[in-house]
Design an enzyme around this catalytic site. Sequence first.
Site, PDB file in Angstrom:
ATOM      1  N   ASP A 135       0.768  -1.146   0.020  1.00  0.00           N
ATOM      2  CA  ASP A 135       0.062   0.010  -0.034  1.00  0.00           C
ATOM      3  C   ASP A 135       0.879   1.427  -0.083  1.00  0.00           C
ATOM      4  O   ASP A 135       1.979   1.317  -0.585  1.00  0.00           O
ATOM      5  CB  ASP A 135      -0.794   0.064   1.336  1.00  0.00           C
ATOM      6  CG  ASP A 135      -2.259   0.564   0.997  1.00  0.00           C
ATOM      7  OD1 ASP A 135      -2.204   1.824   0.980  1.00  0.00           O
ATOM      8  OD2 ASP A 135      -3.194  -0.226   0.576  1.00  0.00           O
ATOM      9  N   HIS A 138      -2.909   5.701   3.885  1.00  0.00           N
ATOM     10  CA  HIS A 138      -3.727   4.513   3.556  1.00  0.00           C
ATOM     11  C   HIS A 138      -3.389   3.289   4.310  1.00  0.00           C
ATOM     12  O   HIS A 138      -4.281   2.799   4.648  1.00  0.00           O
ATOM     13  CB  HIS A 138      -4.292   4.545   1.956  1.00  0.00           C
ATOM     14  CG  HIS A 138      -5.112   3.657   1.604  1.00  0.00           C
ATOM     15  ND1 HIS A 138      -4.910   2.390   1.359  1.00  0.00           N
ATOM     16  CD2 HIS A 138      -6.555   3.768   1.385  1.00  0.00           C
ATOM     17  CE1 HIS A 138      -6.212   1.847   0.960  1.00  0.00           C
ATOM     18  NE2 HIS A 138      -7.175   2.704   0.743  1.00  0.00           N
ATOM     19  N   SER A 169     -11.824  -1.164   0.999  1.00  0.00           N
ATOM     20  CA  SER A 169     -10.352  -1.476   1.675  1.00  0.00           C
ATOM     21  C   SER A 169     -10.540  -1.603   2.971  1.00  0.00           C
ATOM     22  O   SER A 169      -9.637  -2.456   3.628  1.00  0.00           O
ATOM     23  CB  SER A 169      -9.480  -0.461   0.914  1.00  0.00           C
ATOM     24  OG  SER A 169      -9.593   0.495   1.344  1.00  0.00           O
TER      25      SER A 169
END
Length: 565
Positions: free
Chosen positions: A105, A174, A496
Amino acid sequence: MNDEERYKIIDNNYADLLIDERIINDIQTIYTDASFNRINQRYSIAYIPAEDLSSNIIYSFGYEIIPKCYGLMSITGYESLERAQLNYTPDIDYTGEGVLVGFIDTGIDYMNPAFQYEDNSSRIVSIWDQTIESENEYPEGFYYGTEYRREQIDTALRNSNPLSIVPSIDEIGHGTRLAGIAGGSYNSDNGFIGVSPNVEFAVVKLKPAKAYLKDFFFIPEDALCYQENDIMLGINYLVQIARELKRPIAICLGLGSSQGAHHGDGIFNNFLSDMGNQIGISFIVAAGNEGAMGRHYFGEITPTIGYNDVELNIGNEIGFFMEFWGNGPNLFSVDIFSPTGEFIGRVPTFLVQRTTIQFEYINTILNVDNTLSESSLGDQFILFRFRNPQSGTWRFRVYGVGDILSSFHIWLPINDWISQDTYFVDSNPYTTITAPGNEATVLTVTAYDSESLNLYYNASKGFTKNNRPKPDIAAPGVNILAPIINNQYAWSTGTSVAAAYTTGIVAMLFEWGIIRENYPSISSAKIRIMLASGAYRFPDILYPNPDWGFGILDFNNSIIVARRE
C-alpha cells in the site's frame, strides 16, 4: 537482472512489460537491450526503452503485456470521532498471536503507537520501501528500494530523530489506516483497538507508477496510481518474509483497478491463484468502490434490431481510456458519433487481425486498439484512448455479427482518474468488482454499515463477467475508527476498510488453524470457503448474491462449520 541493470526498474526512461516466460526470446529479438526481472517460473518483467513503447505492443503481444494501474479503495473523514464506530471483534480469545499481516500500500507510520508493544518496541518485522533507493540495502533478489528490519525500526524508535535512521513514511495514510484496523494496539484515549491486536506486521510501500504508463492511459499526473508488477513483487517479498519467520501471513490488498475483462484470468490473477493454494498464505482483496459511479455499461444486441446505442457523457477531461469487452464468440463493430451527432468513424469487425486506428475530430484525438483477448473465452477487446475529448454526450453504436443474442461490457477508469462528470447515461452497477477481486481463490470483501445493516452505497457489485459469484463476503466498512498519520484517528469508509477488517479475522483463523494446530493445512482458498460457508445470511435474500456475496462475515460460525467438516 543484475546490479548494473537495476536502474531501469525506477528509471522513467524505461517501460515495464509483464511477460510470459515463453515470449522472452521474442522480446529479446525486438528489444535487443531489454533487461529481465523474474517474478516466478511463469512470468517476468521486461524493461525496454520507453520511447520504443507504442500501441503496436498490443498488436504484437496483446494487452496483458502492459502492466495495469491500481488505485486506493477507501476514503477518510476528519469529523468528530463520536461519529465513528468502534472496531468490533468476536467474543473469543483469538488475537492473531503468532500470525503476520501483510500490506502492500502507501506504507505505514511506524512511529504510531498502534504498531508498538507496551515497551515501545515495534510490532513491525519489516518494511520494504520501494520509493527509497539505496546502494545495496534492497531486499535480496528485488534490486530496488530499501528494506528496514525490526532491529533498525526499534533503533529508530529509541532515537530522538527516528526518520534519520528509518526515513520511510506514509504520506497518504491509507496503508497506516488499513494496518491499524486489522491489528492496531489498544488506544485508551480514542477507545480504539484493532481486530487482531497481537499480530505482527510486514509492509511494502509501493513506488508510484511510472510517468510513461500514466501518460499512455491519460491518468492525471497528481493521481495516486501504482503498477501491477510492483504489487506482484511486493507479494513475493511478503511471502518470503513469512517463510523466513515460519509464520502464516494474511495479505491485504486495499487497491483495485477497473482494467481487464473482469473474469479473473490473466497474469496477475494466475499468479495469485498459484500463491493462494499454498498453506499459510491468504489474500484478502477489496471489492472496489465503483458500484454507484456510472462507469460500467452492459449491453445486449438482439438479431432483430442488430445494434445497441451507448451514450457516454464526457466532462472536462484532458484525456482518459475506456475498455470494451465483447462476450465471445460474438464479434462487434462500433460507430462513433460526436456530441453534435457527427459521424467520426467506425471500428470494424474482424476475426484474426489486430488494428490500431486514430480518429481526429476538432481537437479530439481518439486512438483505438482492436484485438481478440488472450483468454480461453476469446473475447473481443477494444481499447479507446481519448485525448482532449470534446465535452458532451458521445454515442457509440455497437453492432453484433450473427444471428444470436450478443452482449458486451464497457468500463471507465476508477475514481480520481476521471471526473464525476464522465459517466454512462444508462450505466449498470453490476460486474464492477475491481481487479484482482475477480480471481477465484482470493477472498473478495465488500463493505456494509454494521449499525444500519445497509450495504456501502458505492460498493462494487458482482458477479464476474463469466458469472462466477463475487464478492465472497461482506464486512464492516462504513465509519470504522482507524489510526492515520501524525498519531491521529479518524473514521474511514470503503471496501479496503472492510478488507482490512477481514484481514484481522483471517489472522484469527490462522491462529486457530495453524498456530493452535486445529487446521494445519489451511490456505487462502480454504479460508474463502470457510468464511463463505459460515457467513450470516438474511432470510429474504438469495445467495450467493452479487451485492452481499455469501453473506455477512461471522467468525464464530465459520469455526463451527470448519470443525463440523
